[in-house]
Scaffold this motif. Structure first.
Motif, short mmCIF file in Angstrom:
data_model
loop_
_atom_site.label_atom_id
_atom_site.label_comp_id
_atom_site.label_asym_id
_atom_site.label_seq_id
_atom_site.Cartn_x
_atom_site.Cartn_y
_atom_site.Cartn_z
N ILE A 1 0.84 -1.21 0.00
CA ILE A 1 0.00 0.00 0.00
C ILE A 1 0.87 1.26 0.00
O ILE A 1 0.64 2.19 -0.76
N GLN A 2 1.93 1.25 0.85
CA GLN A 2 2.85 2.40 0.88
C GLN A 2 3.44 2.67 -0.49
O GLN A 2 3.44 3.81 -0.98
N LEU A 3 3.96 1.58 -1.10
CA LEU A 3 4.55 1.72 -2.44
C LEU A 3 3.53 2.29 -3.41
O LEU A 3 3.83 3.20 -4.19
N SER A 4 2.29 1.78 -3.34
CA SER A 4 1.25 2.22 -4.27
C SER A 4 0.94 3.70 -4.09
O SER A 4 0.89 4.46 -5.06
N VAL A 5 0.75 4.11 -2.82
CA VAL A 5 0.36 5.50 -2.55
C VAL A 5 1.47 6.46 -2.99
O VAL A 5 1.23 7.41 -3.75
N LEU A 6 2.70 6.19 -2.56
CA LEU A 6 3.81 7.08 -2.90
C LEU A 6 4.02 7.15 -4.41
O LEU A 6 4.17 8.23 -4.98
N SER A 7 4.00 5.97 -5.07
CA SER A 7 4.23 5.96 -6.52
C SER A 7 3.08 6.60 -7.27
O SER A 7 3.29 7.24 -8.30
N ALA A 8 1.84 6.42 -6.75
CA ALA A 8 0.69 7.02 -7.43
C ALA A 8 0.81 8.54 -7.42
O ALA A 8 0.59 9.20 -8.44
N ILE A 9 1.22 9.09 -6.26
CA ILE A 9 1.40 10.54 -6.17
C ILE A 9 2.51 10.98 -7.13
O ILE A 9 2.34 11.90 -7.93
N GLY A 10 3.63 10.27 -7.09
CA GLY A 10 4.76 10.60 -7.96
C GLY A 10 4.37 10.52 -9.43
O GLY A 10 4.68 11.42 -10.21
N ALA A 11 3.64 9.45 -9.79
CA ALA A 11 3.27 9.25 -11.19
C ALA A 11 2.29 10.32 -11.65
O ALA A 11 2.38 10.81 -12.78
N LEU A 12 1.38 10.74 -10.75
CA LEU A 12 0.38 11.75 -11.13
C LEU A 12 1.07 13.09 -11.39
O LEU A 12 0.80 13.75 -12.40
N VAL A 13 1.99 13.48 -10.48
CA VAL A 13 2.69 14.76 -10.65
C VAL A 13 3.53 14.74 -11.92
O VAL A 13 3.41 15.61 -12.79
N LEU A 14 4.38 13.69 -12.03
CA LEU A 14 5.28 13.59 -13.18
C LEU A 14 4.50 13.45 -14.48
O LEU A 14 4.82 14.08 -15.49
N GLY A 15 3.43 12.64 -14.43
CA GLY A 15 2.62 12.39 -15.63
C GLY A 15 1.94 13.66 -16.11
O GLY A 15 1.84 13.90 -17.32
N THR A 16 1.46 14.49 -15.16
CA THR A 16 0.82 15.75 -15.53
C THR A 16 1.83 16.66 -16.23
O THR A 16 1.53 17.27 -17.26
N ILE A 17 3.05 16.72 -15.68
CA ILE A 17 4.10 17.55 -16.29
C ILE A 17 4.37 17.08 -17.73
O ILE A 17 4.43 17.89 -18.66
N VAL A 18 4.52 15.75 -17.89
CA VAL A 18 4.82 15.23 -19.23
C VAL A 18 3.66 15.50 -20.18
O VAL A 18 3.86 15.84 -21.35
N ALA A 19 2.41 15.38 -19.66
CA ALA A 19 1.24 15.64 -20.51
C ALA A 19 1.24 17.10 -20.97
O ALA A 19 0.95 17.39 -22.14
#
Lengths: 221, 278
Positions: free
Chosen positions: A18-36
């Protein structure tokens, strides 16, 4: 079955998942928005940068990226996130999961951007908004609402993909613990079902929630 | 549209062929094991010095033991079907009859005895450390404080070393090859698992002279030959074969040929006396 539950810290392992999922989800959302944003920006070189990012990370196997982060980046290039090896592997796992899924988040968001009629973007520029303003005030709010369903799929995929981290992370996370139990007790169907059930419990509510949200938040056109 | 329909037909045909292939291999397998001629033996395919597949050739100590045992059971080398037996699948392969025996660095433990029967041991290994040849600071598990150690996710060796040295700085990978590469490059200081496996890696051409086994085993692993649970007759035959293999010198030859190049000498208790079958 009972003795496996009492002998091994299965809840602890799923807590790490769960920790891995939450931290990575936040990271992926921020980074993914920038790339988009890069991919829809009016500057050619930035678009190229965004496209390259997506093509590189979406087309590389996650297992390879995981092993590369430790063997390549950490051990050969010496980029350590922590002196403690298991902590180092944990942090790298979060980074790799974020970077990998950011490519998918980016594409989900871009599909959301495409749901906004081109006329709206043109109108936003016509009334004098800058690219940043039209993005912030007009495009992205609608894009996120249109992208809820694909973002949900990305999140579910991310939760299940945390199991790939077992190749560098050891037994602290669910798939690693399953490997340990199989080593000690032999392979057994109940153990497999128990771990499968764990993931269903983690992911099923998200599937229902995101389907519900995608209907409620959809922009009526 | 037409192309798509053709594709569907092709897919269906492939599926049917695959199913047919499955069926025929199943029946062939059953005939083989009941006739006592062909043998299906599970080994490791990726463990240098023990069980390694190179092209169509199989080498290693486990392979040599398996060949010797098969010969005494009346099976010629050409009639052996080698099956890959990864650690996690060994019990399943035996209990479902996909292999007749497993000779794959298979430690005899009580938990495993509940699912399969063992003949042997044919070798006594112990958990040890592999370090760089020029490293004299690591002499055993007590000297691991502050050192970086590597092992395989969830393996018995990783669990044991965590028990013995609780604050060990341990990196776990999916396979030993990754650990060996990291050890040779200097990123980690030691790799831990059974000394036989370590000796096999140290004897590989690309690492010859660069790595050494410390030689202070801190556990005892009795390698046995796994067979179907309760098959005492088979167990007795295999045990006799192991005994003759040790007494006629073939055992020593197999050890020297496969594990010797790295300067490895079998630890105390070797050659072992196989336990009686029950």
């Amino acid at each position: 079955m009972g003795d496996i539950l009492s002998k091994y810290d299965i809840f602890g392992a799923f807590w790490v998942t769960i920790q891995l999922s939450v931290l990575s989800a936040i990271g992926a959302l921020v980074l993914g928005t920038i790339v988009a944003i890069l991919r829809v920006s009016p500057v050619r070189i930035l678009r190229l940068l965004g496209t390259s990012y997506v093509n590189v990370f979406r087309n590389t196997p996650l297992t390879l990226l995981m092993v590369f982060s430790i063997l390549g980046l950490s051990f050969i290039l010496g980029i350590n996130l922590s002196q403690d090896l298991s902590r180092n592997a944990y942090l790298w796992a979060v980074v790799v999961l974020s970077v990998y899924h950011a490519a998918f988040v980016c594409e989900a968001l871009r599909s959301g951007v495409n749901t906004v009629p081109a006329g709206q973007a043109e109108a936003a520029r016509a009334i004098g908004l800058t690219f940043g303003q039209s993005l912030r005030e007009v495009l992205l709010p609608q894009a996120f609402r249109g992208a809820v369903a694909p973002l949900g799929s990305v999140l579910i995929a991310l939760i299940k993909n945390t199991t790939v981290a077992a190749v560098i992370l050891g037994t602290s996370e669910a798939a690693g613990l399953l490997a340990k139990i199989t080593e000690n007790e032999g392979a057994s169907l109940p153990t497999f079902f128990l771990f499968a059930l764990g993931f269903v419990i983690l992911t099923l509510p998200f599937g229902i929630l995101f389907t519900h949200l995608s209907q409620r938040l959809a922009v009526k056109r | 549209m037409k192309a798509r329909r053709l594709g569907a037909v092709a897919a269906a045909a492939t599926l049917a062929l695959t199913l047919a292939a499955c069926g025929s291999s199943d029946s062939g397998g059953n005939a083989g094991s009941s006739g006592g001629k062909g043998l299906k033996i599970g080994i490791k395919f990726d463990q240098p010095g023990l069980g390694l597949k190179k092209g169509t050739e199989f080498t290693g100590m486990d392979v040599d033991v398996a060949k010797y045992v098969a010969k005494s059971l009346g099976t010629a080398e050409g009639d052996i079907t080698w099956v890959q037996a990864p650690s996690a699948q060994r019990e399943t392969l035996i209990s479902t009859g996909q292999v007749d025996m497993v000779v794959a660095t298979y430690s005899i433990t009580d938990a495993r005895k509940e699912k399969v029967s063992f003949a042997g041991p044919y070798f006594i290994a112990g958990q040890d450390l592999l370090v760089r040849a020029d490293d004299s600071s690591i002499t055993g598990p007590d000297t691991l404080k502050g050192k970086k150690l590597c092992s395989v996710t969830g393996s018995t060796s990783a669990q044991k070393v965590k028990e013995k040295v609780p604050d060990v700085n341990l990196q776990e990978f999916g396979t030993y090859s990754e650990c060996v590469a990291a050890l040779a490059s200097g990123a980690i200081d030691a790799l831990t698992t059974d000394d036989t496996i370590l000796a096999g890696y140290a004897a590989q051409d690309q690492y010859k002279g660069k790595l050494k086994v410390v030689g202070q085993p801190f556990s005892t692993e009795n390698y046995g030959i796994g067979i179907k649970k309760g098959d005492t007759a088979m167990c007795q035959k295999i045990t006799d074969a192991i005994k003759t293999m040790i007494s006629d010198g073939s055992w020593q030859k197999a050890v020297d040929a496969n594990l010797g190049p790295a300067g490895y000498k079998p630890g105390a208790g070797n050659p072992p006396t196989p336990a009686s079958c029950s």
